[in-house]
Design an enzyme around this catalytic site. Structure first.
Site, PDB file in Angstrom:
ATOM      1  CD  GLU A   1      -4.614   3.936  -1.249  1.00 45.63           C
ATOM      2  OE1 GLU A   1      -4.854   4.127  -0.255  1.00 45.63           O
ATOM      3  OE2 GLU A   1      -5.440   4.008  -2.251  1.00 45.63           O
TER       4      GLU A   1
ATOM      5  CG  ASP B   1      -1.970   1.185   1.026  1.00 40.83           C
ATOM      6  OD1 ASP B   1      -3.040   0.785   0.666  1.00 40.83           O
ATOM      7  OD2 ASP B   1      -1.628   2.015   1.727  1.00 40.83           O
ATOM      8  CB  ILE B   2       1.045   4.084  -2.086  1.00 41.97           C
ATOM      9  CG1 ILE B   2       1.395   3.336  -3.364  1.00 41.97           C
ATOM     10  CG2 ILE B   2       1.774   5.817  -2.220  1.00 41.97           C
ATOM     11  CD1 ILE B   2       1.275   4.025  -4.705  1.00 41.97           C
TER      12      ILE B   2
END
Length: 388
Positions: free
Chosen positions: A300, A257-258
């Site tokens: 994301e 996950d960003i």
């Protein structure tokens, strides 16, 4: 022997028919530019043969000049269609001057009162060279050829041989003319008819094949990042899991996950957010092996499967990915922006459903975010999860 004039009419009707067929296909599909060029090539060639058929009834020099012009332009357009289809970038620099030179040579010879035999030899050589060029494009070394592509290329070589034989016969015997009967003429026109049929349907099928491949890519690839989409990721991961089970080989899974992606979107806009997703995908792909499977699950969130990888190797790969993303920067208004990612890593147990493994990796991802982000966390084993 075949009647040359009748055969010329057959070629005219056939080429014009193929042009209409391809124009109709182009209107009902997302046709490539190459198909449109090919349709025009067939139309021009059909007009050339039609003018050739009319020449005995209209013995004006303008009819002969127009027929020769259309025949050369049609061959050049056909070559242009192949160059466009296979993505040659600079074909115009070669094809346009060669076509101009061919037209100049043909018309120069005619207005210099060259004999019919000389004109037939010259036209045969010009068409033979165009056909050889198209066959070379289709059969070029080092390219993966489908059976259809090889068939079209070999058919082009056969027509090149027939036209070369026609030119040689004119040079050796000196009595070749457009409508002169003979075995060589019969072979040439039969080869031309075969070329029209095979190449006409063949090019249409090549375009259909490309359209089908494009549709398959659209169905499996995330249009923004170029990674596989959610559905394709699950399908490929399940296949990799089943193979790993049969081979008794390990297989690791990451959830990625960003960090602070919503903040990035809110601050700089969705276009910048899309740029960040693309930068992450490009950076990640540089760290992957050919057989690793990475997909965008949504927003994301990304997932990565590493076949043949134990937990220790997966953690090292996750750290390598995390470091590569941290080192990548993108330009934003007022400066640069550096991304970080949080990663959860697990090893998929034999016979474990992918959803169960994803849930464990997601728990590890949540732990990485809770611990401060920009870090890698290892998920609990399946036995501990079940026991708990």
């Amino acid at each position: 022997m075949i009647d040359i004039r009748t055969f010329m009419l057959v070629l005219a009707i056939g080429n014009i028919g193929f042009a209409m067929l391809m124009a109709g296909y182009a209107r009902t599909a997302a046709a490539s530019p190459a198909l449109r060029v090919w349709a025009w090539a067939k139309l021009v060639q059909g007009c050339a043969h039609l003018l050739g058929w009319l020449r005995p009834d209209l013995p004006w020099i303008g009819v002969a000049v127009a027929a020769n012009t259309f025949l050369i332009a049609g061959a050049a357009s056909e070559a242009a269609a192949y160059c466009t289809f296979f993505g040659y970038a600079r074909w115009r620099r070669v094809l346009y001057p060669c076509t101009a030179l061919a037209l100049l040579a043909m018309h120069g010879a005619r207005f210099a009162h060259a004999s019919p035999n000389t004109l037939v030899i010259l036209m045969s050589m010009i068409i033979a060279l165009y056909t050889a060029a198209m066959a070379a494009i289709l059969l070029r070394p080092g390219a993966g050829h489908s059976m259809l592509q090889r068939l079209i290329g070999l058919n082009g070589l056969a027509f090149f041989a027939a036209m070369s034989l026609r030119a040689y016969s004119g040079i050796a015997h000196g009595h070749m003319a457009v409508f002169a009967p003979g075995a060589v003429q019969s072979i040439t026109y039969l080869a031309g008819y075969l070329l029209m049929i095979v190449n006409g349907f063949g090019f249409l099928l090549l375009c259909k094949e490309e359209d089908d491949q494009q549709m398959a890519r659209l169905a499996t690839i995330d249009s923004l990042t170029g990674l596989v989409n959610r559905r394709a990721f699950f399908e490929r991961t399940e296949s990799a899991r089943l193979l790993a089970t049969r081979l008794r080989s390990p297989i690791a899974l990451m959830m990625i996950d960003i960090d602070h992606f919503k903040r990035l979107n809110d601050r700089f806009g969705h276009a910048t957010g899309d740029e960040a997703l693309c930068l992450f995908a490009a950076t990640a792909q540089q760290t992957l092996r050919d057989h690793d499977i990475m997909g965008r699950l949504g927003g994301e969130e990304f997932a990565l499967v590493l076949p043949g990888t134990e937990l220790e190797g997966a953690v090292l790969a996750a750290e390598r990915l995390r470091g590569a993303v941290s080192a990548a920067h993108m330009s934003v208004s007022g400066g640069t922006y550096g991304m970080t990612v949080s990663i959860g890593v697990v090893v998929i147990d034999p016979n474990e459903h992918i959803n169960s493994a994803l849930a464990r990796a997601d728990h590890a991802l949540y732990a990485a975010k809770s611990a401060g982000r920009d870090r890698v966390e290892v998920g609990q084993s399946r036995l501990r999860v079940v026991a708990g």
